[in-house]
Enzyme design. Structure first.
Site, short mmCIF file in Angstrom:
data_model
loop_
_atom_site.label_atom_id
_atom_site.label_comp_id
_atom_site.label_asym_id
_atom_site.label_seq_id
_atom_site.Cartn_x
_atom_site.Cartn_y
_atom_site.Cartn_z
N HIS A 108 1.77 4.56 -2.96
CA HIS A 108 1.82 6.01 -2.82
C HIS A 108 3.16 6.55 -3.32
O HIS A 108 3.22 7.54 -4.06
CB HIS A 108 1.66 6.41 -1.36
N HIS B 251 0.83 -1.21 0.00
CA HIS B 251 0.00 0.00 0.00
C HIS B 251 0.87 1.26 0.00
O HIS B 251 0.72 2.14 -0.86
CB HIS B 251 -0.90 -0.01 1.24
N GLU B 252 1.77 1.36 0.96
CA GLU B 252 2.58 2.57 1.06
C GLU B 252 3.50 2.74 -0.13
O GLU B 252 3.77 3.86 -0.58
CB GLU B 252 3.38 2.56 2.36
#
Length: 814
Positions: free
Chosen positions: A598, A594-595
């Protein structure tokens, strides 16, 4: 002592400097060439039980299956520092500020002291990467004030010479914003990862001065009028999409920043903004302090029966750090905290129901009493936000928030209700199934499951239903192997190489890793830091990605190629224990992906206009798309099997276990969906319909919303709002719905790979290239809906999200 020695050394330098000045009459200021660069937005990942605390401006939680953990790697460095272009100040004398004594100082000594302070202050030095290792609290006040003085002069010059052209308006404006962002971002980052009372006090003292300058910049009528003139000029139609987005965005932000208010209302508006900034800062500090404050010392191992070895090791390690040098995982003593890894281990695995209740109650009442009580802060924040909205001629703060998002208030409510109706019946079945299972296991509490029972019995049911024990899976997910697998996936999808570059950039902790991203030709395109592990004594909880600097043509280091983006990712996963590496749960693996999603959008942008490069300028409810998109690859067989290798034997994850993980993907999807919908709906209610000082309290609103979004009502004393940092200490006020909004986009984007064929490597690579050239490359330079349509060929549909969550049938019958 350290500060005293530094002061003495500075005085000696000043005296030496004075003698040199008198002898040569050489101007000291001409030798000072500080370079300032810019970090920007803040993105976070939320935990199961409550939203994780965000950092400074743009948090982005989103529930996946994980709570707040992130990544790092331990691969060896093969990076050469010569790959980084080095900027010479002589190439562009106006590009970066030089800090000099005032033209008419009261004395030569005062001038020399001021100049020497600047020379010694790492915040103001010329650097390629921020000097995170040398910045201390003592540097904050003089550094920020020197910077603000220079920026005031730069703004005066811009307002005096501004013209409605790119070179006379946008470029100098970007430089001003960039200079402030890098210094302020640096000190706030350190506050988040290396918090001290001294650093807090320094930031608190200069924060009003920083906000005052930001307000003046945002309310500059010469700048606002120049942007309006560009929009109304004949050249408007010939501007690129990115430049049009910058102009439109700056005009909208200026209006929302109070530029159109008369003097009296503007003064009132500015007071509100100053106070909101102060209150938000205090809110976050209270949450951190309340989290740190709780410690439960355990001396009898029977009290924590059921905790897995990793949790026992962490609890013993914590005990050692708290003054129990002989603590071991086998014999204790152990210390339980409210930090993510410790808290979740107790809730999921501890057989001691009384301890689970104690820890749960402590968690949901954090920062709700005594000196750390956030209740009056929340009331004041909501009151001031409503006042701000009315000054701007909006009915409520929700309308202000939606002014810069894809959705409207009505569209956000419509989505939340559609997802709620699709999730409710499934959540009811989840609870009934849990009760039946607990009863079958002889649990006395089976007919009256409480909040502190749910996670425990959910884990037991998961183990029974899918024969999956998350703790037993940890050895297959060691951090180094997960990172290697993630980097291999990035190479396959986006044709990039990621190499360790430790030593190239200063870091704030020895656990932090530094990496370089290179394109297919071997040229660097971006850099990033990783801070993987929990440090509850000094580091905020949660996981987030933020910018250090963004891609920018204007801020080119060599005058030809754009400045390369740099990101940092901060996480709070279980640290290594003893000689074992960090062994991750599957949920932690999802958070890593997820990170990194980004970070990829920040780092792989091809937009050279700094104000809309990467994640800048992207509407808030679209910014989670790439992060949630990356999570889907955790369920892709080739990807997961490439990651899941036993850290000791190298053995692959058994095929049947992989199939069970995929089958368990929709486990309790209704319950977990409702959890996020409760956060989002409460957020909207507080900013749309709540009347500060009216008949309802904030807790009445929470209880009212819970009747439609929680199967088990919250406890009367539940104060989760006091820890809801996303909306009270971050940028998600009236915007928490964004997680679900962006989940629709991300699931539909991943369905493009499903349509192409996930087992067709050529099709996956081609679709990955298209994703990179649209979603990742275009950033904020184009409206997100247009970017999505360019990638997908049509507007988004919620069908893929509901299908992935196993809720499609429920929706069809709703």
């Amino acid at each position: 002592m350290r500060g005293t020695r530094a002061a003495v050394q500075n005085v000696l330098r000043v005296l030496l400097l004075l003698s040199t000045l008198m002898a040569s009459r050489f101007s000291l200021s001409r030798s000072v060439h500080p370079i300032l660069k810019r970090p920007t937005r803040f993105l976070t990942h939320s935990p199961h039980f409550a939203p994780s605390p965000p950092l400074k401006s743009r948090p982005c939680p989103l529930w996946s299956a994980s709570f707040s953990f992130c990544l790092a790697s331990s691969s060896s460095s093969s990076f050469s520092p010569t790959s980084l272009p080095v900027f010479s100040p002589s190439q562009s004398p106006r590009r970066y500020a030089s800090f000099s004594p005032p033209p008419s100082p009261p004395s030569a000594m005062a001038a020399a002291v001021a100049a020497a302070a600047d020379v010694e202050n790492p915040l103001l030095k010329n650097f390629d990467f921020p000097p995170f290792d040398s910045v201390e609290a003592d540097h904050v006040r003089p550094g920020v004030r020197a910077l603000l003085k220079q920026l005031e002069d730069d703004l005066d010059e811009l307002e005096r010479t501004v013209e409605p052209t790119w070179s006379k308006l946008v470029e100098p404006l970007e430089k001003i914003v960039d200079k402030l962002s890098v210094v302020w971002g640096m000190v706030n980052h350190l506050k988040a990862v290396k918090d001290t009372a001294e650093l807090r006090a320094a930031i608190e003292e200069v924060q009003p001065e920083k906000v005052k300058f930001q307000l003046r910049l945002g309310q500059s009528k010469p700048i606002y009028n120049a942007f309006k003139a560009i929009q109304e000029s004949p050249e408007w139609q010939h501007l690129s999409d990115a430049r049009k987005r910058i102009v439109e965005g700056q005009i909208k932000e200026a209006v929302l920043g109070g530029v159109a208010l008369d003097d009296e209302k503007r003064e009132e508006f500015n007071k509100v903004e100053q106070e909101l900034e102060r209150l938000s800062q205090k809110f976050g500090e209270n949450v951190l302090d309340a989290t740190k404050k709780f410690e439960r010392l355990v001396t009898d191992k029977k009290e924590i029966e059921g905790l897995p070895p990793t949790a026992l090791g962490l609890a013993a390690q914590t005990a050692v750090s708290k003054g129990h040098p002989g603590a071991t995982s086998e014999d204790g003593p152990w210390i339980i905290t409210l930090d993510g890894p410790s808290f979740m281990s107790v809730m999921q695995h501890c057989r001691n129901r009384g301890l689970r209740e104690e820890v749960y109650r402590a968690y949901i009442t954090r920062a709700s009493s005594g000196d750390l009580d956030n209740t009056p802060i929340i009331d004041q924040i909501l009151k001031l936000r409503l006042e701000k909205a009315r000054l701007l001629n909006y009915n409520n703060y929700a309308e202000v928030s939606m002014a810069t998002k894809m959705a409207t208030v009505e569209k956000a409510q419509e989505l939340l209700e559609k997802l709620r109706s699709a999730s409710w019946d499934a959540a009811v079945k989840d609870l009934e199934e849990l009760k039946y299972f607990a009863k079958s296991q002889g649990a006395a509490e089976a007919d009256d499951l409480r909040h502190w029972d749910i996670s425990f019995w959910a884990e037991r049911l998961r183990e029974a239903k899918y024969d999956i024990n998350e703790e037993e899976l940890r050895p297959y997910f060691s951090l180094p192997k997960v990172m290697n697998g993630l980097f291999n996936l990035a190479k396959k999808l986006f044709d990039i190489n990621i190499e360790a570059a430790d030593g190239l950039a200063p870091v704030w902790n020895s656990d932090v890793r530094f990496y370089c991203i290179k394109d297919s030709s071997g040229s660097p395109t971006a850099y990033f830091y990783f801070d993987p592990y929990s440090r509850p004594s000094e580091k905020r909880g949660g996981a987030w990605m933020d910018e250090v600097v963004g891609r920018s043509r204007v801020l080119s280091r060599n005058g030809t190629s754009p400045r390369l983006p740099v990101a940092h990712m901060v996480c709070n996963q279980t640290p290594p224990v003893g000689d074992k590496p960090s062994l991750m749960t599957f949920r932690e693996v999802e958070t890593v992906f997820h990170e990194f999603g980004h970070a990829l959008q920040h780092m792989l942008t091809k937009v050279d206009e700094g104000l809309v490069a990467g994640i800048r300028g992207i509407e808030w409810d679209a910014v989670e798309l790439p992060s949630q998109f990356m999570e889907n690859w955790c369920y892709h067989r080739e990807t997961l099997m490439g990651i899941a290798k036993h850290y000791e034997t190298g053995e692959n994850l058994p095929e049947e276990v992989f199939l069970k993980l995929v089958a368990a993907r929709t486990y309790r999807a209704g319950t977990l969906s409702l959890r996020q919908l409760k956060f989002a709906t409460t957020d909207l209610e507080l900013h749309l319909n709540y009347v500060p000082g009216g008949p309802e309290s904030i807790y009445d609103v929470d209880q009212r919303v819970s009747k439609r979004t929680q199967i088990i009502p919250p406890l009367p004393e539940d104060r989760f709002l006091c820890g809801f940092s996303h909306i009270f200490a971050g940028g998600y006020a009236a915007g928490y719905y964004s997680y679900k909004w962006a989940e629709v986009l991300s699931a539909d984007a991943f369905s493009a790979f499903e349509d192409a064929g996930l087992d067709d490597n050529k099709a996956v690579e081609e679709t990955g290239h298209k994703f990179r050239e649209t979603i990742l490359a275009l950033g904020g330079g184009k409206a997100p809906l247009e970017v999505f349509v360019e990638f997908r060929g049509r507007e988004p549909s919620p069908e893929a999200l509901l299908r992935h969550n196993g809720l499609l049938a429920a929706t069809a019958s709703a």
